[in-house]
Design an enzyme around this catalytic site. Structure first.
Site, PDB file in Angstrom:
ATOM      1  N   HIS A  11      16.633 -29.390  -7.793  1.00 52.31           N
ATOM      2  CA  HIS A  11      15.720 -29.567  -6.665  1.00 52.31           C
ATOM      3  C   HIS A  11      16.186 -30.771  -5.845  1.00 52.31           C
ATOM      4  O   HIS A  11      17.031 -31.540  -6.304  1.00 52.31           O
ATOM      5  CB  HIS A  11      14.284 -29.793  -7.146  1.00 52.31           C
ATOM      6  CG  HIS A  11      14.138 -31.102  -7.868  1.00 52.31           C
ATOM      7  ND1 HIS A  11      14.474 -31.251  -9.205  1.00 52.31           N
ATOM      8  CD2 HIS A  11      13.753 -32.331  -7.440  1.00 52.31           C
ATOM      9  CE1 HIS A  11      14.282 -32.513  -9.559  1.00 52.31           C
ATOM     10  NE2 HIS A  11      13.849 -33.189  -8.507  1.00 52.31           N
ATOM     11  N   HIS A  71      19.534 -35.576  -2.565  1.00 46.09           N
ATOM     12  CA  HIS A  71      20.579 -35.117  -3.480  1.00 46.09           C
ATOM     13  C   HIS A  71      19.981 -34.139  -4.488  1.00 46.09           C
ATOM     14  O   HIS A  71      18.758 -34.059  -4.625  1.00 46.09           O
ATOM     15  CB  HIS A  71      21.193 -36.300  -4.226  1.00 46.09           C
ATOM     16  CG  HIS A  71      20.205 -36.998  -5.102  1.00 46.09           C
ATOM     17  ND1 HIS A  71      19.306 -37.938  -4.616  1.00 46.09           N
ATOM     18  CD2 HIS A  71      19.931 -36.874  -6.421  1.00 46.09           C
ATOM     19  CE1 HIS A  71      18.540 -38.375  -5.602  1.00 46.09           C
ATOM     20  NE2 HIS A  71      18.883 -37.733  -6.718  1.00 46.09           N
TER      21      HIS A  71
END
Length: 191
Positions: A37, A120
């Site tokens: 995620h 990220h």
């Protein structure tokens, strides 16, 4: 109360492409693909009232879908590497969406996020990996081909007490709409 955070889910095809970078690094604990995620705002452990305020406030976010590009592998931690990540290329739509999440959380009474937003996908958490180990890992990966997808929703995740890296549960999902009259509609969890 479970630990909460908001984020973007990674589509299955993108997750599978990222998973090809697993392995070959001593001290790495690779994150399960289904737990990939992009965190937009970490909330933490909050009481039920604060959680409900955040849940409701997120429904007011009115944004179109966001184009996300993962453009390189990197590590966090410098001389003491602690994670292998796929970096997300910043764009104004993603930055504005994250700012909306920050406002929602602050409106619920939480302090501002002290860390700079660095989007990220965490691929691995590291323990006892040296900078040389990490450099060797990157050298063995070859060129990273950018991966792009469109996020048409964001979610409120929860995590249970664990060592980190999941499992993450979608508590609520919120549409990012192409049509202004439909934006901000809450979806059922898991929809």
């Amino acid at each position: 109360m479970p630990r909460l955070f908001t984020g973007l889910e990674i589509p299955a095809d993108i997750a599978e492409a990222l998973a090809r970078h697993r392995g070959g690094l001593y001290g790495a604990r690779w994150i399960d693909v289904e737990n990939y995620h992009i965190t937009l705002r970490f909330v933490g452990d909050v009481d039920a009232t604060t959680a409900a305020d955040i849940y409701d406030s997120l429904a007011d976010i009115d944004r179109p879908p966001v184009t996300v590009t993962l453009d390189m592998l990197d590590s966090f931690g410098g001389g003491r590497p602690r994670a292998i990540v796929a970096r997300v290329r910043l764009n104004s739509a993603l930055t504005e969406l994250q700012a909306d999440h920050e406002r929602c959380v602050r409106r619920a009474g939480l302090p501002p996020e002290p860390r700079k937003f660095t989007p990220h996908v965490t691929l691995a958490r590291l323990r006892d990996a040296s900078p040389l180990d990490v450099a060797d890992y990157f050298a063995g990966q070859g060129a990273f081909r950018p991966l792009t997808f469109t996020a048409d929703r964001f979610v409120l995740f929860s995590s249970r007490a664990s060592v980190g890296g999941g499992p993450y549960i979608v508590e609520a999902a919120y549409a990012l709409s192409r049509h202004p009259y439909m934006s901000g509609r809450r979806l059922a969890a898991g929809a």
